[in-house]
Every structure is written in C-alpha cells, then in structure tokens.
Design an enzyme around this catalytic site. Structure first.
Site, PDB file in Angstrom:
ATOM      1  N   CYS A   1     -15.195  -2.140 -12.577  1.00 45.15           N
ATOM      2  CA  CYS A   1     -14.088  -2.374 -13.641  1.00 45.15           C
ATOM      3  C   CYS A   1     -14.787  -2.665 -14.680  1.00 45.15           C
ATOM      4  CB  CYS A   1     -12.890  -3.022 -13.259  1.00 45.15           C
ATOM      5  SG  CYS A   1     -13.303  -4.825 -13.178  1.00 45.15           S
TER       6      CYS A   1
ATOM      7  N   ASP B   1      23.344  -4.574  11.101  1.00 48.73           N
ATOM      8  CA  ASP B   1      22.725  -5.466  11.966  1.00 48.73           C
ATOM      9  C   ASP B   1      22.114  -6.707  11.370  1.00 48.73           C
ATOM     10  OD1 ASP B   1      22.680  -3.417  13.608  1.00 48.73           O
ATOM     11  OD2 ASP B   1      20.849  -2.335  12.918  1.00 48.73           O
TER      12      ASP B   1
ATOM     13  N   ARG C   1       4.915  -4.053   8.889  1.00 52.24           N
ATOM     14  CA  ARG C   1       5.575  -4.863   7.737  1.00 52.24           C
ATOM     15  C   ARG C   1       4.436  -5.624   6.952  1.00 52.24           C
ATOM     16  NH1 ARG C   1      11.285  -7.093  10.257  1.00 52.24           N
ATOM     17  NH2 ARG C   1      12.412  -5.145  10.572  1.00 52.24           N
TER      18      ARG C   1
ATOM     19  N   GLU D   1      12.767   1.649   6.590  1.00 54.78           N
ATOM     20  CA  GLU D   1      13.155   1.446   8.097  1.00 54.78           C
ATOM     21  C   GLU D   1      14.635   2.093   8.534  1.00 54.78           C
ATOM     22  OE1 GLU D   1      12.545  -2.202   9.911  1.00 54.78           O
ATOM     23  OE2 GLU D   1      10.394  -2.333   9.317  1.00 54.78           O
TER      24      GLU D   1
ATOM     25  N   GLU E   1     -17.433  -7.271  -6.300  1.00 57.73           N
ATOM     26  CA  GLU E   1     -18.708  -7.284  -7.052  1.00 57.73           C
ATOM     27  C   GLU E   1     -19.191  -8.700  -7.453  1.00 57.73           C
ATOM     28  OE1 GLU E   1     -16.818  -3.588  -8.718  1.00 57.73           O
ATOM     29  OE2 GLU E   1     -16.071  -5.448  -7.695  1.00 57.73           O
TER      30      GLU E   1
ATOM     31  N   GLY F   1      16.624  10.369   5.783  1.00 52.07           N
ATOM     32  CA  GLY F   1      16.748  11.948   5.671  1.00 52.07           C
ATOM     33  C   GLY F   1      16.746  12.057   4.313  1.00 52.07           C
TER      34      GLY F   1
END
Length: 368
Positions: free
Chosen positions: A93, A218, A202, A300, A70, A307
């Site tokens: 706001c 990794d 990302r 990731e 704004e 899971g």
C-alpha cells in the site's frame, strides 16, 4: 489427478519465474492465512523477507489498525532487511489509512527488490504502490503465484472490484433435499459433527444472514459460539419488522434488521435499515453492508431467503451439508425455495465442486 511438479515446471520455464520465487511466495501465502479471525474488510496478506537465500523476516496482517504484513516482517528482519528481497502476496500500500504507507517503510529499510503476487484493486493503491517503489530504485516483480493469491483473497478482491460483499450460502438437508418433515420438524437433520463444522463457517464470515421466519420459528443464536472469537453481525430480512426484542439475534448487540419503509417502527438494541418497496432489495442491502465494511456474509436461511439469493445470482459459494436420510413428502420444505428454474438450461450450475465427509454425511463445497 494433478501434477504439481509439472505446473511448477511450466511456471518456472515458460514464464521464466525462478523456483526460489515460487517457494518463498508460497510461504508468504501460508503466512497470509495464519490469523484465526479474518482481517476483513482488509485483505489477507503474508510477507517473507529473504537475504542470501535465507528468510530473515516473516509477517502477516491481523486486521484493521494492526501492522501490515510488510511492516511486521521488516521489524523482525531489522538491519538484515537492507539489500534483501521482499515477497508479499499483495501489492504494498502507498496511502495513509489507520497505518502509514508500507511503501515508505520498504524504502526506508533499504529493500533491494519487491516481488508481489497480485496488484491491489483498492483505488488508493492500484499500481501506484509498485510505481512508487520503482521510482525509489527498487526492482519490482509481479504475478508470482497470482492464481493462488486470487483464491486466498477472493473475498477482498470481489469487494474492491464490484462494491459487493462475498456471499456464501450454507444449507443442511436430507438426501432428497428436505429441511423439514411434512409436520415442520427440523431438529436435527444433520448430526452434531456436521453442525460443529457449520459453526466453523461462521468464524470465517463477518455476518450471518437469515430471514424473519427462521428467527420467529427457531430463535437461533447465529453466532460463532467459539471462545476468543469476536461476535459476528446478524442480518435479518424482516419486511414487516416482526423481530422480537428479546430474540437472541437482538440480544447479541450486533444485529442489523433490514426492513421496508411501510413499517415506520424500530427495535431497541438493533440497527434498523429501511428500504423502499414491499420487499428488501437484496443487491441494495449488500451494497450498504459493503459500505459499512461488512464484506463477507454467510446466508443460513431459510428456504425462501436461499432461493432469493440464488434467483438473483448474488451468491458466490455454497456449503451444502447432506444427511444420509430420506424424508419424502411434497409438503416437506425443500432447502431452496424462490422462483427457481423453469427449464434445465436456466438451472444454476456449480463449478469447482468438492465433497468431503462431515459426520455421518457429506459436505459439498462449490462456487456458483
């Protein structure tokens, strides 16, 4: 097949919303997503100021500490803002934060009418902004393009309504759902084009989360690797605090390791958060991340971490890259571990699924 002209007709004629309001609000929604980097923990906000059916000022929010949409639009409109109508994607706001209240600037500029899409669930605003404007004699209209605005700000809205971050899951797997061969080889299942698309994800998130097994196996970078884009936070689930000091996530300088009280250790160069129990409690971790202003997280992996988030129903969206190959073998690791569903009725159903090409494979995006 969609019929946008029909939905516009219904909006205009059944809800009595002028077509001009829809057009200007949609322009504000496009402006809201203009910044290259998300403004989190603040919302995406776009603003258009209109006088005599012409746009005289445009603005968008770039992030904490910068002008709100704004205020940017009012500065660009200058004296032309007096008697004009402001279209903004979120309720203005009315509190002091890093910047002064937008309601003060709107009143001082002489805006005649404010049209906003959705109320701000921030308890410091939450209807108060609209009330202050009305008390100042400004006409206030809400609900224009509300559904679109909800989607634009789904991350911010979830954070404000639940106190939890918005969690996305990213997985890359073969056509039969495998992420490794039976001998553990995993690089690369998806092709280079698909991996570049994954890096773009990302950039859209404040933090990337992975488990300790992924870090040890990794040593991933987990950053955006995009020039001019700030580094994201790396979150590591590491109950026994085995994260190497020389790992890429620690050397990034923006690493949070979530561990358990039994470790009693520290890792130089990383923030270590200790939780009770033998395993890191995911909901409690997410609450703490949100309290630190980290409201957008991309999970990731690995398989057990994905899971765990799915079993706990803590994920909001999934990005699933499918490679056109079949690996086979029961010993090959599946993309999602955890407890899983015992019956099909317990399986996690996806909604709003969308498929598109990603390199020589596909990317499926869906809500959970």
């Amino acid at each position: 097949m969609g019929y946008p002209f029909l939905s516009a007709f219904i909006c205009v004629h059944l809800r009595l919303i002028p077509m001009s309001d829809l057009l200007f609000m949609r322009e504000a929604l496009v402006l809201a997503r203009r910044p290259r980097v998300p403004p989190y923990p603040n919302p995406w906000v776009g603003c258009v100021i209109v006088k005599n059916s012409r746009v005289v000022g445009r603005g968008y929010h770039r992030g904490p500490g910068t002008d709100h949409a704004e205020v940017m639009a009012l500065k660009r409109a200058g004296k032309r803002a007096r008697g004009a109508t402001m279209y903004v994607t979120l309720e203005p706001c009315c509190h002091f934060g890093r910047t002064p209240p937008c309601t003060d600037a709107i009143i001082a500029a002489g805006i005649r009418e404010v049209v906003y899409a959705i109320p701000d669930p921030n308890p410091e605003v939450s209807g108060r902004g609209a009330k202050i404007l009305r008390r100042a004699g400004i006409k206030v209209t809400s609900g224009v393009c509300a559904a679109e605005a909800e989607i634009t700000n789904e991350v911010y809205l979830k954070y404000r309504r639940t106190g939890l971050p918005f969690v996305s899951i990213k997985a890359g797997a073969s056509l039969d759902g495998k992420t490794t061969t039976r001998l553990g080889e995993s690089k690369w299942i998806t092709d280079e084009t698909a991996r570049r698309e994954g890096l773009k994800l990302r950039v859209q998130h404040q933090a990337i989360l992975a488990g300790i097994n992924t870090i040890l196996k990794d040593d991933p970078h987990l950053g955006p690797r995009t020039p001019g884009v700030p580094e994201n936070w790396r979150i590591v689930l590491d109950s026994r605090l085995r994260t190497p000091v020389d790992s890429q996530v620690v050397r990034s300088g923006k690493c949070i390791i979530a561990t358990t009280k039994r470790t009693g250790k520290s890792v130089l160069g990383a923030r270590v958060w200790t939780f009770p129990g033998k395993r890191v409690p995911l909901r409690r971790l997410l609450k703490k991340l949100a309290s630190e202003g980290i409201i957008s997280i991309l999970v990731e992996g690995g398989s057990e971490v994905l899971g765990a988030f799915i079993d706990a129903r803590l994920a909001d969206r999934i990005y699933w890259f499918i490679s056109p190959m079949i690996i086979g073998a029961q010993a090959a690791r599946s993309a999602v571990g955890g407890r899983g569903a015992g019956k099909l009725s317990e399986a996690l159903r996806l909604r709003d699924a969308h498929a598109e090409r990603a390199g020589d494979g596909w990317l499926i995006t869906a809500r959970l």
